[in-house]
Design a protein around this motif. Structure first.
Motif, PDB file in Angstrom:
ATOM      1  N   TYR A 136       0.779  -1.177   0.058  1.00 38.54           N
ATOM      2  CA  TYR A 136      -0.048  -0.101  -0.080  1.00 38.54           C
ATOM      3  C   TYR A 136       0.900   1.178   0.086  1.00 38.54           C
ATOM      4  CZ  TYR A 136      -3.988  -3.083   1.056  1.00 38.54           C
ATOM      5  OH  TYR A 136      -4.991  -4.047   0.880  1.00 38.54           O
ATOM      6  N   ALA A 137       2.053   1.130   0.625  1.00 43.39           N
ATOM      7  CA  ALA A 137       2.936   2.222   0.558  1.00 43.39           C
ATOM      8  C   ALA A 137       3.560   2.676  -0.788  1.00 43.39           C
ATOM      9  CB  ALA A 137       4.092   2.129   1.585  1.00 43.39           C
ATOM     10  N   GLY A 138       3.534   1.693  -1.503  1.00 42.29           N
ATOM     11  CA  GLY A 138       3.906   1.653  -2.962  1.00 42.29           C
ATOM     12  C   GLY A 138       2.842   2.295  -3.794  1.00 42.29           C
ATOM     13  N   LEU A 139       1.546   2.374  -3.139  1.00 40.97           N
ATOM     14  CA  LEU A 139       0.446   3.317  -4.206  1.00 40.97           C
ATOM     15  C   LEU A 139       0.003   4.357  -3.618  1.00 40.97           C
ATOM     16  CD1 LEU A 139      -1.752  -0.191  -4.356  1.00 40.97           C
ATOM     17  CD2 LEU A 139      -0.316   0.594  -5.962  1.00 40.97           C
ATOM     18  N   ASP A 140       0.238   4.870  -2.275  1.00 41.10           N
ATOM     19  CA  ASP A 140      -0.239   6.040  -1.738  1.00 41.10           C
ATOM     20  C   ASP A 140       0.877   6.556  -0.876  1.00 41.10           C
ATOM     21  OD1 ASP A 140      -1.540   7.107   1.158  1.00 41.10           O
ATOM     22  OD2 ASP A 140      -2.978   6.981  -0.627  1.00 41.10           O
ATOM     23  N   GLY A 141       1.013   7.843  -0.874  1.00 35.76           N
ATOM     24  CA  GLY A 141       2.083   8.686  -0.360  1.00 35.76           C
ATOM     25  C   GLY A 141       1.959   8.692   1.129  1.00 35.76           C
ATOM     26  N   ASP A 142       0.591   8.951   1.459  1.00 35.60           N
ATOM     27  CA  ASP A 142       0.398   9.041   2.950  1.00 35.60           C
ATOM     28  C   ASP A 142       0.848   7.704   3.679  1.00 35.60           C
ATOM     29  OD1 ASP A 142      -0.217  11.696   2.555  1.00 35.60           O
ATOM     30  OD2 ASP A 142      -2.729  11.325   2.683  1.00 35.60           O
ATOM     31  N   VAL A 143       0.529   6.694   3.270  1.00 36.51           N
ATOM     32  CA  VAL A 143       0.785   5.349   3.803  1.00 36.51           C
ATOM     33  C   VAL A 143       2.434   5.162   3.670  1.00 36.51           C
ATOM     34  CG1 VAL A 143       0.629   2.713   3.503  1.00 36.51           C
ATOM     35  CG2 VAL A 143      -1.187   4.139   2.998  1.00 36.51           C
ATOM     36  N   LEU A 144       2.750   5.480   2.610  1.00 36.14           N
ATOM     37  CA  LEU A 144       4.551   5.561   2.628  1.00 36.14           C
ATOM     38  C   LEU A 144       5.178   6.314   3.564  1.00 36.14           C
ATOM     39  CD1 LEU A 144       7.054   4.643   1.267  1.00 36.14           C
ATOM     40  CD2 LEU A 144       6.793   6.518  -0.383  1.00 36.14           C
TER      41      LEU A 144
ATOM     42  N   GLY B 165       0.543 -11.423 -23.241  1.00 37.69           N
ATOM     43  CA  GLY B 165       1.532 -10.832 -22.071  1.00 37.69           C
ATOM     44  C   GLY B 165       0.668 -10.860 -20.918  1.00 37.69           C
ATOM     45  N   VAL B 166       1.281  -9.824 -19.863  1.00 39.87           N
ATOM     46  CA  VAL B 166       0.603 -10.146 -18.488  1.00 39.87           C
ATOM     47  C   VAL B 166       0.499  -8.609 -17.937  1.00 39.87           C
ATOM     48  CG1 VAL B 166       2.882 -10.238 -17.610  1.00 39.87           C
ATOM     49  CG2 VAL B 166       1.079 -10.937 -16.146  1.00 39.87           C
ATOM     50  N   ASN B 167      -0.661  -8.204 -17.287  1.00 41.31           N
ATOM     51  CA  ASN B 167      -0.747  -6.889 -16.887  1.00 41.31           C
ATOM     52  C   ASN B 167      -0.056  -6.884 -15.555  1.00 41.31           C
ATOM     53  OD1 ASN B 167      -2.703  -6.045 -18.741  1.00 41.31           O
ATOM     54  ND2 ASN B 167      -4.346  -7.422 -17.707  1.00 41.31           N
ATOM     55  N   LEU B 168       0.938  -5.935 -15.398  1.00 41.37           N
ATOM     56  CA  LEU B 168       1.925  -5.799 -14.484  1.00 41.37           C
ATOM     57  C   LEU B 168       1.633  -4.568 -13.689  1.00 41.37           C
ATOM     58  CD1 LEU B 168       5.435  -6.944 -15.312  1.00 41.37           C
ATOM     59  CD2 LEU B 168       4.056  -8.121 -13.930  1.00 41.37           C
ATOM     60  N   VAL B 169       1.748  -4.570 -12.367  1.00 39.09           N
ATOM     61  CA  VAL B 169       1.776  -3.229 -11.575  1.00 39.09           C
ATOM     62  C   VAL B 169       3.137  -2.721 -11.332  1.00 39.09           C
ATOM     63  CG1 VAL B 169       0.615  -1.932  -9.672  1.00 39.09           C
ATOM     64  CG2 VAL B 169      -0.608  -3.987 -10.715  1.00 39.09           C
ATOM     65  N   LEU B 170       3.519  -1.750 -12.034  1.00 46.47           N
ATOM     66  CA  LEU B 170       4.986  -1.103 -12.125  1.00 46.47           C
ATOM     67  C   LEU B 170       5.128   0.045 -11.124  1.00 46.47           C
ATOM     68  CD1 LEU B 170       5.979  -1.871 -15.856  1.00 46.47           C
ATOM     69  CD2 LEU B 170       6.345  -3.072 -13.704  1.00 46.47           C
ATOM     70  N   PRO B 171       6.022   0.056 -10.293  1.00 41.32           N
ATOM     71  CA  PRO B 171       6.062   1.396  -9.666  1.00 41.32           C
ATOM     72  C   PRO B 171       6.743   2.586 -10.478  1.00 41.32           C
ATOM     73  CG  PRO B 171       8.027  -0.189  -9.128  1.00 41.32           C
ATOM     74  CD  PRO B 171       6.994  -0.818  -9.799  1.00 41.32           C
ATOM     75  N   ILE B 172       6.356   3.826 -10.449  1.00 39.21           N
ATOM     76  CA  ILE B 172       6.833   4.750 -11.050  1.00 39.21           C
ATOM     77  C   ILE B 172       7.318   5.831 -10.475  1.00 39.21           C
ATOM     78  CG2 ILE B 172       5.078   4.238 -13.255  1.00 39.21           C
ATOM     79  CD1 ILE B 172       3.437   6.583 -12.057  1.00 39.21           C
ATOM     80  N   ALA B 173       7.032   5.960  -9.296  1.00 37.69           N
ATOM     81  CA  ALA B 173       7.505   7.011  -8.109  1.00 37.69           C
ATOM     82  C   ALA B 173       7.352   6.507  -6.922  1.00 37.69           C
ATOM     83  CB  ALA B 173       6.802   8.438  -8.643  1.00 37.69           C
ATOM     84  N   PRO B 174       7.961   7.279  -5.792  1.00 36.83           N
ATOM     85  CA  PRO B 174       7.623   6.756  -4.678  1.00 36.83           C
ATOM     86  C   PRO B 174       6.084   7.227  -4.108  1.00 36.83           C
ATOM     87  CG  PRO B 174       9.447   8.260  -4.661  1.00 36.83           C
ATOM     88  CD  PRO B 174       8.920   8.157  -5.740  1.00 36.83           C
ATOM     89  N   GLY B 175       5.370   5.980  -3.770  1.00 40.30           N
ATOM     90  CA  GLY B 175       4.037   6.054  -3.357  1.00 40.30           C
ATOM     91  C   GLY B 175       3.047   5.844  -4.707  1.00 40.30           C
ATOM     92  N   ARG B 176       3.662   5.705  -5.837  1.00 42.66           N
ATOM     93  CA  ARG B 176       2.716   5.812  -7.267  1.00 42.66           C
ATOM     94  C   ARG B 176       3.108   4.609  -7.862  1.00 42.66           C
ATOM     95  NH1 ARG B 176       3.631  10.556 -10.529  1.00 42.66           N
ATOM     96  NH2 ARG B 176       2.085   9.667 -11.826  1.00 42.66           N
ATOM     97  N   ALA B 177       2.085   3.971  -8.604  1.00 42.92           N
ATOM     98  CA  ALA B 177       2.116   2.918  -9.600  1.00 42.92           C
ATOM     99  C   ALA B 177       1.418   3.018 -10.537  1.00 42.92           C
ATOM    100  CB  ALA B 177       2.243   1.738  -8.741  1.00 42.92           C
TER     101      ALA B 177
END
Length: 378
Positions: free
Chosen positions: A200-208, A348-360
């Protein structure tokens, strides 16, 4: 522990996730919540508790006593499965369904899923299938189940080909969480839950930011118990995404950060690796690959590695597992598992890739590119 919190999920018919420290030990309070959520004032309604061999001896008696306190006969009994991922099978699912039938449950009755992720997934699926669907109340007792699997309505068991391949979306009538029960968990299970919190920290800056604050003082690699506030923040990320996309056709795919490679590693380990540890390895594989490709700054990889270390989680497959002759962690073996993953998309495959701190973000990646990422990231 801090005071309780309530979050609303608008998926399905809508329900509440209630964090109430001490609830399981508060017999009158628990009886009141069970009565209200399951309609136990109706003399024809009963609830069966589905639990496992670890959790049952600790808490099933308290929950059953609370049921009986609402009305004698409100408890239909307790069904216990062996603890561990090995129980999350079609065979065990049928055994639970047969037990439910032997108790003569009706469509008005309900299932209480009391346990960790395995119990929640299996009991939720059993409730969804029995008589074409009866109600299920989730009462998670592991950190991973609290922050992740109890919320959102995913129910499933594993097949030989991979995890969670047999299941349905079926939202619960509610989620009751007593964070006090986390005090009985071994360190491995606490770390396992941190794997999903770091996701979740990889998806949300506040959680990070909250994760960095709570793990920051941890120098021993033994993860602390997260605060009720951080548990609630993590659930809130999932709550918001699930409410927007109940059946994973869009935004909900973000919740799979680290899971495609992680599920492959977990299955290849024959579940010697916990789910949280596998997700941690999955996140590290992708982040490391993207850093080596020059698509992410090295600081993101170093930050992830530090958080995983502080949470007592691995960033790579442990050497003792790599050395086992009965386990195959080759790229071909991992790709074979991943090809059966629900996130597989033909070419192919649907991958969730990090793009920035707290964002994917979700991207469709060819199997050739995914192979290259595994080779680079492992």
């Amino acid at each position: 522990m801090q005071n309780g919190q309530i979050l609303e999920v608008t998926a399905g018919e809508g329900y509440l996730v209630e964090l109430s420290p001490g609830l399981i030990s508060d017999a009158p309070g628990l009886a009141g919540r069970l009565s209200a959520l399951l309609g136990l004032t109706d003399p024809s309604v009963r609830a069966v508790i589905v639990t496992d061999s670890n959790v049952g001896p600790l808490y099933a008696g308290k929950v059953e006593a609370a049921l009986e306190a609402t009305r004698p006969g409100a408890s239909a009994g307790v069904i216990t499965i062996p603890a561990g991922e090995e129980s999350k099978t079609p065979l065990e699912l049928v055994r639970v369904l047969e037990a439910m039938a032997s108790l003569r449950l009706t469509r008005k009755d309900a299932v209480i899923a009391l346990g960790g992720g395995v119990v929640g997934d299996l009991a939720g699926l059993a409730a969804a299938l029995y008589m074409r669907g009866i109600r299920c109340l989730q009462m998670p007792t592991s950190l991973l189940a609290m922050v992740d699997s109890s919320v959102g309505g995913k129910t499933a068991v594993d097949l030989e080909a991979g995890k969670n391949l047999m299941g349905v979306f079926s939202q619960p009538v509610g989620v009751l969480i007593d964070p006090e029960v986390l005090r009985t968990l071994p360190a491995r299970e606490i770390s396992c839950g941190w794997g999903e919190i770091i996701k979740y920290a990889g998806l949300d800056g506040d959680v990070l930011a909250a994760v960095r604050t709570e793990l920051g003082p941890c120098r021993s690699g033994i993860a602390p118990l997260p605060s009720v506030g951080l548990i609630a923040r993590s659930i809130d990320v999932k709550r918001r995404i699930v409410s927007e996309d109940e059946k994973e056709s869009g935004a909900r795919r973000l919740l799979n950060l680290g899971h495609t490679a992680g599920h492959a590693v977990e299955t290849a380990s024959r579940y010697a690796l916990s789910h949280g540890a596998s997700v941690a390895i999955g996140m590290h594989i992708l982040t490391k690959a993207l850093v080596k490709e020059g698509k992410l700054p090295r600081a993101m990889l170093e930050d992830l590695e530090e958080l995983l270390r502080q949470a007592g989680l691995p960033s790579s497959i442990p050497p003792e597992l790599l050395a086992r002759a009965d386990l195959d962690f080759s790229i071909d073996a991992l790709l074979a598992v991943a090809s059966h993953d629900k996130k597989s998309a033909g070419s192919g495959v649907n991958l969730v890739l990090p793009i920035a701190p707290g964002r994917a973000e979700v991207r469709k990646v060819s199997w050739e590119d995914f192979r290259a990422m595994l080779e680079t990231g492992l």
